[in-house]
Design an enzyme around this catalytic site. Sequence first.
Site, PDB file in Angstrom:
ATOM      1  N   LYS A 185      14.568   3.747   2.477  1.00 24.29           N
ATOM      2  CA  LYS A 185      14.935   2.705   3.439  1.00 24.29           C
ATOM      3  C   LYS A 185      15.096   1.345   2.742  1.00 24.29           C
ATOM      4  O   LYS A 185      16.088   0.656   2.939  1.00 24.29           O
ATOM      5  CB  LYS A 185      13.825   2.640   4.501  1.00 24.29           C
ATOM      6  N   LYS A 223       4.803  13.691  -0.094  1.00 26.92           N
ATOM      7  CA  LYS A 223       3.955  13.633  -1.297  1.00 26.92           C
ATOM      8  C   LYS A 223       2.563  14.120  -0.904  1.00 26.92           C
ATOM      9  O   LYS A 223       2.297  14.300   0.293  1.00 26.92           O
ATOM     10  CB  LYS A 223       3.928  12.237  -1.884  1.00 26.92           C
ATOM     11  N   CYS A 250       9.586   4.544   2.786  1.00 21.66           N
ATOM     12  CA  CYS A 250       9.812   3.198   2.230  1.00 21.66           C
ATOM     13  C   CYS A 250      10.939   3.115   1.199  1.00 21.66           C
ATOM     14  O   CYS A 250      11.887   2.361   1.382  1.00 21.66           O
ATOM     15  CB  CYS A 250       8.525   2.690   1.609  1.00 21.66           C
ATOM     16  N   LEU A 308       0.831  -1.214   0.000  1.00 23.19           N
ATOM     17  CA  LEU A 308       0.000   0.000   0.000  1.00 23.19           C
ATOM     18  C   LEU A 308       0.861   1.258   0.000  1.00 23.19           C
ATOM     19  O   LEU A 308       2.001   1.241   0.464  1.00 23.19           O
ATOM     20  CB  LEU A 308      -0.970   0.002   1.185  1.00 23.19           C
TER      21      LEU A 308
HETATM   22  C1  UGA Z   1       5.793   2.945  -1.659  1.00 19.06           C
HETATM   23  C2  UGA Z   1       5.277   1.964  -2.742  1.00 19.06           C
HETATM   24  O1  UGA Z   1       4.715   2.686  -3.831  1.00 19.06           O
HETATM   25  C3  UGA Z   1       4.234   1.018  -2.171  1.00 19.06           C
HETATM   26  O2  UGA Z   1       3.844   0.076  -3.149  1.00 19.06           O
HETATM   27  C4  UGA Z   1       4.830   0.284  -0.960  1.00 19.06           C
HETATM   28  O3  UGA Z   1       3.899  -0.584  -0.350  1.00 19.06           O
HETATM   29  C5  UGA Z   1       5.282   1.316   0.061  1.00 19.06           C
HETATM   30  O4  UGA Z   1       6.260   2.185  -0.546  1.00 19.06           O
HETATM   31  C6  UGA Z   1       5.889   0.577   1.225  1.00 19.06           C
HETATM   32  O5  UGA Z   1       6.924  -0.067   1.052  1.00 19.06           O
HETATM   33  O6  UGA Z   1       5.273   0.535   2.297  1.00 19.06           O
HETATM   34  P1  UGA Z   1       4.911   5.271  -0.649  1.00 19.06           P
HETATM   35  O7  UGA Z   1       6.237   5.382   0.009  1.00 19.06           O
HETATM   36  O8  UGA Z   1       3.686   5.536   0.150  1.00 19.06           O
HETATM   37  O9  UGA Z   1       4.711   3.785  -1.274  1.00 19.06           O
HETATM   38  O10 UGA Z   1       4.882   6.329  -1.833  1.00 19.06           O
HETATM   39  P2  UGA Z   1       4.959   6.413  -3.410  1.00 19.06           P
HETATM   40  O11 UGA Z   1       3.696   7.009  -3.901  1.00 19.06           O
HETATM   41  O12 UGA Z   1       5.370   5.156  -4.037  1.00 19.06           O
HETATM   42  O13 UGA Z   1       6.100   7.529  -3.593  1.00 19.06           O
HETATM   43  C7  UGA Z   1       7.425   7.314  -3.116  1.00 19.06           C
HETATM   44  C8  UGA Z   1       8.319   8.459  -3.557  1.00 19.06           C
HETATM   45  O14 UGA Z   1       8.561   8.414  -4.954  1.00 19.06           O
HETATM   46  C9  UGA Z   1       7.735   9.849  -3.291  1.00 19.06           C
HETATM   47  O15 UGA Z   1       8.764  10.694  -2.851  1.00 19.06           O
HETATM   48  C10 UGA Z   1       7.235  10.296  -4.650  1.00 19.06           C
HETATM   49  O16 UGA Z   1       7.193  11.692  -4.799  1.00 19.06           O
HETATM   50  C11 UGA Z   1       8.304   9.687  -5.536  1.00 19.06           C
HETATM   51  N1  UGA Z   1       7.832   9.505  -6.906  1.00 19.06           N
HETATM   52  C12 UGA Z   1       6.775   8.692  -7.170  1.00 19.06           C
HETATM   53  C13 UGA Z   1       8.486  10.154  -7.948  1.00 19.06           C
HETATM   54  O17 UGA Z   1       9.471  10.888  -7.723  1.00 19.06           O
HETATM   55  N2  UGA Z   1       8.046   9.974  -9.240  1.00 19.06           N
HETATM   56  C14 UGA Z   1       6.992   9.172  -9.520  1.00 19.06           C
HETATM   57  O18 UGA Z   1       6.651   9.039 -10.719  1.00 19.06           O
HETATM   58  C15 UGA Z   1       6.337   8.518  -8.470  1.00 19.06           C
END
Ligand code: UGA
Length: 431
Positions: free
Chosen positions: A267, A324, A264, A157
């Site tokens: 880490k 985010k 996430c 998630l």
């Molecule tokens: C992430 C994963 O997407 C989940 O599937 C996973 O379960 C979770 O980690 C976890 O391990 O618990 P999350 O950390 O909530 O989820 O956030 P994301 O929406 O994936 O974004 C992570 C980072 O990537 C943010 O800083 C976001 O801004 C960045 N990001 C995301 C980008 O720079 N570009 C993108 O196109 C998408």
Amino acid sequence: MKITIIGTGFVGVVTAAVYASLGHQVTGLDIDKKKIKSLQKSQVPFYEPQLTNLLKQQQQQKRLKFTTSYAQAVKNAELVIIAVGTPSAPDGQADLSYVFASCESLALYLKKQTIVAIKSTVPPGTLDQVKQKINQARQQQKLSKIKYYLAALPEFLREGSAVQDTLKPDRVLIGTENSQVFQKLQKLHQPFKAPIVQMKPASAQMAKYAANAYLATRITFANQIADLCQKNGADIEEVLTGIGLDKRIGPHYWYPGLGYGGSCFPKDVKELAAYSRAIGEGDNILNKVNQINENRIPKLMRQFAKKLAGWQNKVVAVLGLSFKPHTDDLREAPATKVIPILLQAGAKVNSYDPMAQYSPPTSTNYQQFKKIKTACQDADVIIALIEWPEILSFDFSQVKTKKHQWFIDARNQFKPKQLEKLGYDYLGIGR
Ligand code: UGA
């Protein structure tokens, strides 16, 4: 099914509320008394859309309760899910001490045939250690041997859409080689109508790390291509459209910016890198991905500073503080790195976020505002850091008050021409 979830952090609370909504009897357990007290009153200690309502509903229906008592929570449970934190240890590997501590405590109340499933992100091999901890704890208390089962049940998630992600996952991975355990967990997850895949526990654990590491690498790749575009007049957004139309690649999840953050990706990439080193496979891409991401903000901030002739004495409005949109989580949020750099360089920083509260280590020359308009008052530079809808829909003509004003679009969410028409000097990422 009677389910107990150990650890009422982000994953634990969301999972507990969602399983309860499927009609199960769920108990959330934590050793933090304060947290449990507030959860008992349906107060969630973080912001997550839909969660408080769901929690309230399930508590009213008497399907969900919270406790600090292992005896109460574990003695009747058919399924115990461990969802405690696994922070990075100083060497970068996952610190499993909370997982092991919870195993030692639950061991004393475990009834036979119970499934203990690990949802916390842990490296392959952890189930063997968990088994050892549970058995040792029972031996020490001179408790009889019982038959219980272990499984890996990784979570996928995302913060900000956690309830929907749990209700409608892309897939459910069940790490067990026991067909009865698989069938029970399969039945539990069937209402989600997602592919449910049985695999070895080690495969499920690797799949969790690898999914996050792949997405983080994909973002890093796009960021690096953006840096090349910055130098040669190409526009990364056009380039990504051009490659994303290739069906093998796809147009999603590689939007460039100041690097990935949150609790996430940073880490998990570091942990998988440390794990690779520990097993003699350290010469892989993961160490590099982590290093590139860590260097990204200082590097881009130097480039921006060069363009606008330094930050000294500039009034800078930083919009978006959480890592985010739709969360108040500040862990590894770009704001927590950008703002100290600005203050150190002599800027005055005014910030805004609809949910998150941030105060930098030294807060002279720093103020957080409740409105975008006031945060942007007299700004020489506006940095749109996070794509909160409130920020994207704001009419920036209202705050164009100075002859020379810069607009840094850190997530490439704005149309450069529109902002230039308003009189801003636009700076994006890789365009
Ligand atoms: C992430 C994963 O997407 C989940 O599937 C996973 O379960 C979770 O980690 C976890 O391990 O618990 P999350 O950390 O909530 O989820 O956030 P994301 O929406 O994936 O974004 C992570 C980072 O990537 C943010 O800083 C976001 O801004 C960045 N990001 C995301 C980008 O720079 N570009 C993108 O196109 C998408």
